[in-house]
Design an enzyme around this catalytic site. Sequence first.
Site, PDB file in Angstrom:
ATOM      1  NE  ARG A  99      -4.028   1.896   2.292  1.00  0.00           N
ATOM      2  CZ  ARG A  99      -4.245   2.685   3.347  1.00  0.00           C
ATOM      3  NH1 ARG A  99      -3.518   2.527   4.441  1.00  0.00           N
ATOM      4  NH2 ARG A  99      -5.182   3.600   3.305  1.00  0.00           N
ATOM      5  CG  HIS A 144      -1.516   5.388  -0.046  1.00  0.00           C
ATOM      6  ND1 HIS A 144      -2.110   5.713   1.146  1.00  0.00           N
ATOM      7  CD2 HIS A 144      -2.436   4.651  -0.727  1.00  0.00           C
ATOM      8  CE1 HIS A 144      -3.340   5.190   1.188  1.00  0.00           C
ATOM      9  NE2 HIS A 144      -3.550   4.528   0.070  1.00  0.00           N
ATOM     10  CG  ASN A 156      -0.975   8.414   3.532  1.00  0.00           C
ATOM     11  OD1 ASN A 156      -1.404   7.392   2.988  1.00  0.00           O
ATOM     12  ND2 ASN A 156      -0.315   9.352   2.875  1.00  0.00           N
ATOM     13  CG  HIS A 164      -8.309  -3.639  -1.179  1.00  0.00           C
ATOM     14  ND1 HIS A 164      -9.354  -2.756  -1.244  1.00  0.00           N
ATOM     15  CD2 HIS A 164      -7.191  -2.879  -0.985  1.00  0.00           C
ATOM     16  CE1 HIS A 164      -8.890  -1.515  -1.116  1.00  0.00           C
ATOM     17  NE2 HIS A 164      -7.592  -1.557  -0.964  1.00  0.00           N
TER      18      HIS A 164
HETATM   19  C1  HEM Z   1      -9.340   1.610  -5.782  1.00  0.00           C
HETATM   20  C2  HEM Z   1      -9.279   2.476  -4.821  1.00  0.00           C
HETATM   21  C3  HEM Z   1      -8.789   2.166  -3.450  1.00  0.00           C
HETATM   22  C4  HEM Z   1      -9.349   2.584  -2.293  1.00  0.00           C
HETATM   23  C5  HEM Z   1     -10.576   3.483  -2.168  1.00  0.00           C
HETATM   24  C6  HEM Z   1      -8.587   2.030  -1.208  1.00  0.00           C
HETATM   25  C7  HEM Z   1      -8.844   2.259   0.132  1.00  0.00           C
HETATM   26  C8  HEM Z   1      -8.258   1.565   1.163  1.00  0.00           C
HETATM   27  C9  HEM Z   1      -8.607   1.716   2.543  1.00  0.00           C
HETATM   28  C10 HEM Z   1      -9.644   2.686   3.097  1.00  0.00           C
HETATM   29  C11 HEM Z   1      -7.861   0.837   3.253  1.00  0.00           C
HETATM   30  C12 HEM Z   1      -7.895   0.615   4.753  1.00  0.00           C
HETATM   31  C13 HEM Z   1      -7.050   1.655   5.439  1.00  0.00           C
HETATM   32  C14 HEM Z   1      -7.333   1.746   6.916  1.00  0.00           C
HETATM   33  O1  HEM Z   1      -8.461   1.474   7.330  1.00  0.00           O
HETATM   34  O2  HEM Z   1      -6.402   2.091   7.677  1.00  0.00           O
HETATM   35  C15 HEM Z   1      -7.028   0.137   2.325  1.00  0.00           C
HETATM   36  C16 HEM Z   1      -6.120  -0.842   2.662  1.00  0.00           C
HETATM   37  C17 HEM Z   1      -5.239  -1.409   1.759  1.00  0.00           C
HETATM   38  N1  HEM Z   1      -5.084  -1.047   0.450  1.00  0.00           N
HETATM   39 FE1  HEM Z   1      -6.353   0.057  -0.643  1.00  0.00          FE
HETATM   40  N2  HEM Z   1      -7.584   1.265  -1.718  1.00  0.00           N
HETATM   41  C18 HEM Z   1      -7.644   1.326  -3.077  1.00  0.00           C
HETATM   42  C19 HEM Z   1      -6.763   0.744  -3.961  1.00  0.00           C
HETATM   43  C20 HEM Z   1      -5.624   0.063  -3.589  1.00  0.00           C
HETATM   44  C21 HEM Z   1      -4.543  -0.268  -4.470  1.00  0.00           C
HETATM   45  C22 HEM Z   1      -4.461   0.116  -5.949  1.00  0.00           C
HETATM   46  C23 HEM Z   1      -3.622  -0.950  -3.720  1.00  0.00           C
HETATM   47  C24 HEM Z   1      -2.293  -1.511  -4.146  1.00  0.00           C
HETATM   48  C25 HEM Z   1      -1.940  -1.792  -5.375  1.00  0.00           C
HETATM   49  C26 HEM Z   1      -4.152  -1.047  -2.392  1.00  0.00           C
HETATM   50  C27 HEM Z   1      -3.570  -1.727  -1.349  1.00  0.00           C
HETATM   51  C28 HEM Z   1      -4.084  -1.815  -0.076  1.00  0.00           C
HETATM   52  C29 HEM Z   1      -3.606  -2.747   0.923  1.00  0.00           C
HETATM   53  C30 HEM Z   1      -2.554  -3.811   0.701  1.00  0.00           C
HETATM   54  C31 HEM Z   1      -4.309  -2.466   2.097  1.00  0.00           C
HETATM   55  C32 HEM Z   1      -4.129  -3.122   3.465  1.00  0.00           C
HETATM   56  C33 HEM Z   1      -3.011  -2.397   4.198  1.00  0.00           C
HETATM   57  C34 HEM Z   1      -2.662  -2.913   5.577  1.00  0.00           C
HETATM   58  O3  HEM Z   1      -3.261  -3.881   6.049  1.00  0.00           O
HETATM   59  O4  HEM Z   1      -1.775  -2.301   6.186  1.00  0.00           O
HETATM   60  N3  HEM Z   1      -5.349  -0.394  -2.339  1.00  0.00           N
HETATM   61  N4  HEM Z   1      -7.279   0.616   1.051  1.00  0.00           N
END
Ligand code: HEM
Length: 324
Positions: free
Chosen positions: A63, A67, A95, A195
């Site tokens: 992530r 970002h 973030n 995800h």
């Molecule tokens: C399409 C639009 C996207 C949205 C709206 C989005 C939004 C989010 C949100 C809200 C979280 C949880 C953060 C939290 O609650 O602290 C999350 C987690 C995550 N996102 Fe996305 N995301 C998107 C696309 C992506 C992309 C493109 C990637 C990587 C290529 C990605 C990788 C991740 C990963 C791996 C997590 C888990 C992180 C952890 O457990 O530390 N996301 N995302």
Amino acid sequence: MATLISSRLASVIVLATCFILARGQLSTPCFYDKVCPKALATIKKVVEEAIAQEPRMGASLLRLHFHDCFVNGCDGSILLDDTPTFIGEKNAAPNMNSARGFEVVDRIKAAVNEECHGNIVSCADILAVAARDSVVALGGPSYQVQLGRRDARTASQLAANQSIPAPTLDFSGLISNFQSHGLSLQDLVVLSGAHTLGFARCTNFRSRLYNETRTLDFYQANSLKAICPISGGDDNLAPLDGSPTRFDTVYYNWLIQKKGLLHSDQQLFKGDGSGADGLVKFYSSYPSAFSNDFGVSMLKMGSMKPLTGSQGEIRMNCRMVNYY
Ligand code: HEM
Ligand SMILES: *[C@@H]1O[C@H](CO)[C@@H](O)[C@H](O)[C@H]1NC(C)=O
Ligand SMILES: *[C@@H]1O[C@H](CO)[C@@H](O)[C@H](O)[C@H]1NC(C)=O
């Protein structure tokens, strides 16, 4: 003899990919081979150690690269701490209390600085390679990472607020966000497949539990309510799919079962054949297509607006610019 031939063959293949993969402004995966032959192996080792200690770290590192890239390109800007002259991205809305893995990046940087006897590998490249190594460590596909990104000398909290997609976005908002970064509908669906790893905080999926019952599976909603009450517990975590430390296609299966955790996740599958429904079904049915396309879209995301040549700098410490 056979080993000799196959190792010769292997090096020919590696050499060939070194040249074939040159695209856009970034250099080939061989960028550091002459100046620091063990750079990539060093990154991989630290990533693997961090994931062995805490499997979620792979998700967090993946992530960070996303970002980083979505805010003025993949330039390591997300890693900069706040300074008297600028507010960095770490405390931007997407973030704050959320982006993690910065200490692991520090460990990687220290390890490569030592291995390379100096400041050779950029922080932006470290993020790109660490993301790939994380995916691989958790059972996902490998892909060649183009290199040669240089590090920004500034960061922008405003740009981070505005450029990273919010989980409250509808399908059309997601599409236009990705389009603004030069990414397609397919990239949106494929990259959202990230995800398959990691967790989200209650604050990011609460409204889905209490306001979006029509698009969320009844049993899933009830079990999530135990983790995420209607008020309080904002930082409580739930997995984004049923196997948050395995890179697989369960994320897409979940969307089809109306179990998408974030509003933005479920927007990719509405069940009426519109929007991205077809692509979600496709990747749910064909894991090998997902594996292949994930690498392709990661290359595309990783080559967004890189600083190259003499632009930017190679940061000595990923948290701060080299001099003011
Ligand atoms: C399409 C639009 C996207 C949205 C709206 C989005 C939004 C989010 C949100 C809200 C979280 C949880 C953060 C939290 O609650 O602290 C999350 C987690 C995550 N996102 Fe996305 N995301 C998107 C696309 C992506 C992309 C493109 C990637 C990587 C290529 C990605 C990788 C991740 C990963 C791996 C997590 C888990 C992180 C952890 O457990 O530390 N996301 N995302
Ligand atoms: C970014 O968003 C955060 C949280 O909403 C807000 O406190 C901050 O002022 C915003 N920063 C800028 C520069 O707009
Ligand atoms: C549900 O939606 C209403 C109206 O938009 C809003 O006021 C309320 O805060 C939402 N509830 C939750 C738990 O998000």
